[in-house]
Scaffold this motif. Structure first.
Motif, PDB file in Angstrom:
ATOM      1  N   VAL A  76       0.848  -1.204   0.106  1.00 34.59           N
ATOM      2  CA  VAL A  76       0.072  -0.135  -0.209  1.00 34.59           C
ATOM      3  C   VAL A  76       0.817   1.191  -0.057  1.00 34.59           C
ATOM      4  O   VAL A  76       0.575   1.997  -0.662  1.00 34.59           O
ATOM      5  CB  VAL A  76      -0.839   0.100   1.362  1.00 34.59           C
ATOM      6  N   ILE A  77       1.907   1.249   0.937  1.00 33.75           N
ATOM      7  CA  ILE A  77       2.682   2.337   0.929  1.00 33.75           C
ATOM      8  C   ILE A  77       3.533   2.728  -0.152  1.00 33.75           C
ATOM      9  O   ILE A  77       3.545   3.910  -0.998  1.00 33.75           O
ATOM     10  CB  ILE A  77       3.753   2.398   1.899  1.00 33.75           C
ATOM     11  N   ASN A  78       3.955   1.589  -0.876  1.00 28.79           N
ATOM     12  CA  ASN A  78       4.648   1.779  -2.277  1.00 28.79           C
ATOM     13  C   ASN A  78       3.614   2.185  -3.424  1.00 28.79           C
ATOM     14  O   ASN A  78       4.261   2.682  -4.527  1.00 28.79           O
ATOM     15  CB  ASN A  78       5.360   0.245  -2.731  1.00 28.79           C
ATOM     16  N   SER A  79       2.346   1.863  -3.282  1.00 30.11           N
ATOM     17  CA  SER A  79       1.523   2.488  -4.346  1.00 30.11           C
ATOM     18  C   SER A  79       1.283   3.816  -4.139  1.00 30.11           C
ATOM     19  O   SER A  79       0.408   4.366  -5.092  1.00 30.11           O
ATOM     20  CB  SER A  79       0.065   1.544  -4.237  1.00 30.11           C
ATOM     21  N   ILE A  80       1.601   4.649  -3.240  1.00 37.56           N
ATOM     22  CA  ILE A  80       1.188   6.003  -3.212  1.00 37.56           C
ATOM     23  C   ILE A  80       1.976   6.851  -4.123  1.00 37.56           C
ATOM     24  O   ILE A  80       3.082   6.763  -3.908  1.00 37.56           O
ATOM     25  CB  ILE A  80       1.289   6.514  -1.802  1.00 37.56           C
ATOM     26  N   THR A  81       1.241   7.512  -4.917  1.00 34.58           N
ATOM     27  CA  THR A  81       2.227   8.459  -6.128  1.00 34.58           C
ATOM     28  C   THR A  81       2.484   9.621  -5.436  1.00 34.58           C
ATOM     29  O   THR A  81       2.176  10.232  -4.545  1.00 34.58           O
ATOM     30  CB  THR A  81       1.043   8.555  -7.120  1.00 34.58           C
ATOM     31  N   VAL A  82       3.401  10.174  -6.257  1.00 31.56           N
ATOM     32  CA  VAL A  82       4.241  11.498  -5.834  1.00 31.56           C
ATOM     33  C   VAL A  82       2.989  12.721  -5.954  1.00 31.56           C
ATOM     34  O   VAL A  82       3.028  13.539  -5.189  1.00 31.56           O
ATOM     35  CB  VAL A  82       5.303  11.889  -6.855  1.00 31.56           C
ATOM     36  N   ASN A  83       1.913  12.571  -6.834  1.00 29.58           N
ATOM     37  CA  ASN A  83       0.993  13.486  -6.962  1.00 29.58           C
ATOM     38  C   ASN A  83       0.040  13.414  -5.650  1.00 29.58           C
ATOM     39  O   ASN A  83      -0.068  14.621  -5.127  1.00 29.58           O
ATOM     40  CB  ASN A  83       0.123  13.301  -8.265  1.00 29.58           C
ATOM     41  N   GLU A  84      -0.121  12.405  -5.176  1.00 29.71           N
ATOM     42  CA  GLU A  84      -0.829  11.994  -3.750  1.00 29.71           C
ATOM     43  C   GLU A  84       0.062  12.777  -2.819  1.00 29.71           C
ATOM     44  O   GLU A  84      -0.661  13.518  -1.817  1.00 29.71           O
ATOM     45  CB  GLU A  84      -1.137  10.710  -3.500  1.00 29.71           C
ATOM     46  N   ILE A  85       1.226  12.542  -2.879  1.00 27.77           N
ATOM     47  CA  ILE A  85       2.058  13.182  -1.715  1.00 27.77           C
ATOM     48  C   ILE A  85       2.374  14.542  -1.728  1.00 27.77           C
ATOM     49  O   ILE A  85       1.910  15.347  -0.868  1.00 27.77           O
ATOM     50  CB  ILE A  85       3.646  12.758  -1.920  1.00 27.77           C
ATOM     51  N   ARG A  86       2.051  15.264  -2.993  1.00 30.89           N
ATOM     52  CA  ARG A  86       2.470  16.688  -3.175  1.00 30.89           C
ATOM     53  C   ARG A  86       0.974  17.517  -2.997  1.00 30.89           C
ATOM     54  O   ARG A  86       0.930  18.482  -2.230  1.00 30.89           O
ATOM     55  CB  ARG A  86       2.834  17.116  -4.440  1.00 30.89           C
ATOM     56  N   ASN A  87      -0.156  16.535  -3.080  1.00 28.36           N
ATOM     57  CA  ASN A  87      -1.553  17.094  -2.645  1.00 28.36           C
ATOM     58  C   ASN A  87      -1.489  17.229  -1.212  1.00 28.36           C
ATOM     59  O   ASN A  87      -2.362  18.428  -0.713  1.00 28.36           O
ATOM     60  CB  ASN A  87      -2.586  16.459  -3.310  1.00 28.36           C
ATOM     61  N   SER A  88      -0.982  16.389  -0.414  1.00 28.89           N
ATOM     62  CA  SER A  88      -1.062  16.380   0.913  1.00 28.89           C
ATOM     63  C   SER A  88      -0.330  17.453   1.520  1.00 28.89           C
ATOM     64  O   SER A  88      -0.752  17.930   2.438  1.00 28.89           O
ATOM     65  CB  SER A  88      -0.636  15.058   1.596  1.00 28.89           C
ATOM     66  N   TYR A  89       0.769  17.893   0.872  1.00 27.87           N
ATOM     67  CA  TYR A  89       1.538  19.290   1.221  1.00 27.87           C
ATOM     68  C   TYR A  89       0.726  20.406   1.008  1.00 27.87           C
ATOM     69  O   TYR A  89       0.662  21.304   1.775  1.00 27.87           O
ATOM     70  CB  TYR A  89       2.701  19.249   0.528  1.00 27.87           C
ATOM     71  N   ILE A  90       0.012  20.247  -0.113  1.00 28.38           N
ATOM     72  CA  ILE A  90      -1.085  21.681  -0.300  1.00 28.38           C
ATOM     73  C   ILE A  90      -1.871  21.585   0.898  1.00 28.38           C
ATOM     74  O   ILE A  90      -2.462  22.393   1.474  1.00 28.38           O
ATOM     75  CB  ILE A  90      -1.524  21.339  -1.741  1.00 28.38           C
ATOM     76  N   GLU A  91      -2.752  20.468   1.224  1.00 24.81           N
ATOM     77  CA  GLU A  91      -3.424  20.442   2.414  1.00 24.81           C
ATOM     78  C   GLU A  91      -2.956  20.855   3.536  1.00 24.81           C
ATOM     79  O   GLU A  91      -3.472  21.446   4.344  1.00 24.81           O
ATOM     80  CB  GLU A  91      -3.996  18.978   2.320  1.00 24.81           C
TER      81      GLU A  91
END
Length: 280
Positions: free
Chosen positions: A248-263
């Motif tokens: 599950v952790i390896n499936s998280i994309t860079v775009n998802e990560i960066r959206n979390s920083y915006i949040e």
């Protein structure tokens, strides 16, 4: 008549599932769904919250104002923060807000206080940077200052060694205020690795207690990982559980990560607007 029966005690039985209500009323589940939809009855998720203590709001505001000032100097400041945390996964599953609902025509702010013991569990450390996820690192037993130092010296240090010096010098490290994070041993390591660029209970910049709403690991990362992991049953098999966590952790994309920083940036602003009070 069926509509009256279905709607008559929504407030009293709001925590019951459609399946339970169907069995009690003799009305089919599909018909109940149509009745609820027609009357704008919505299944609200439960929220797991921390109660703020005296002076917490001031500490939360100080932290968010500090982030805001840093962003004024460099609009990309939030992207330099490495967020870190530990979580416990159990083979028996967890109480999950994904499967707890409160049916109502207005948001009841349904909340659950939870703390349970399970027979088999695994503790996991992970961190998230703007570029990638660092970890997971599976801990043997409970966390203490020595096992935590081992995590930092291995998993975190490997990440820092792999990025160029210019990027490394901009990085800030975030951790919460749990006991093993706050010892002199850990403080000395973080001072030697990050200088003044870290935040924690006794850090150069204090991280506010009881503030999971202000760290990506809590308001996004662990919730997403547990939601995906617990779609399946593991039959008390820790190896399968660890494998699923990695997948599950390896499936998280860079775009998802960066959206979390915006949040994260949005939440900092909301907290400032609320004077440090809870904003959710």
């Amino acid at each position: 008549m069926a509509t009256v029966l279905a709607m008559g005690d929504v407030e009293t039985n709001g925590k019951k599932s459609l399946r339970q209500r169907a069995a009690e009323t003799g009305i089919s589940k599909s018909y109940l769904q149509r009745i609820y939809k027609a009357n704008k009855i919505i299944p609200y998720k439960a929220k797991f919250i921390h109660t703020l203590q005296p002076n917490d709001e001031e500490k939360r505001l100080d932290f968010c104002l500090w982030v805001g000032e840093k962003c004024m100097d460099d609009r990309n400041f939030c992207n330099y923060i490495i967020f870190s945390d530990e979580a416990t996964f159990t083979t028996n599953g967890v109480v999950s807000s994904q499967i707890c609902r409160y049916w109502s025509d207005v948001n009841p702010n349904f909340r659950i206080n939870c703390k349970s013991q399970y027979s088999k569990k695994v503790n996991v450390w992970c961190a998230i940077s703007y570029e990638k996820i660092i970890g997971p690192y599976f801990l043997d037993g409970n966390l203490n200052q020595f096992t935590y130092l081992e995590v930092l010296q291995n998993c975190l240090q490997d990440y820092l060694d792999d990025i160029n010096l210019a990027s490394r010098n901009k990085k800030y490290f975030q951790q919460d205020g749990c006991g093993p994070h706050s010892t002199l041993l850990i403080k000395n390591y973080l001072n030697g690795t990050f200088g003044e660029k870290w935040t924690g209970r006794f850090g150069p910049q204090q991280y506010p207690p009881r503030s999971p709403d202000l760290t990506i690991m809590d308001f996004y990362f662990w919730g997403k990982v547990k939601q995906e992991v617990y779609k399946n049953t593991f039959n008390n098999n820790l190896d399968n559980l660890k494998t699923k966590i990695r997948e599950v952790i390896n499936s998280i994309t860079v775009n998802e990560i960066r959206n979390s920083y915006i949040e994260f940036r949005r939440r900092v602003e909301l907290c400032c607007n609320m004077g440090g009070a809870l904003f959710e």
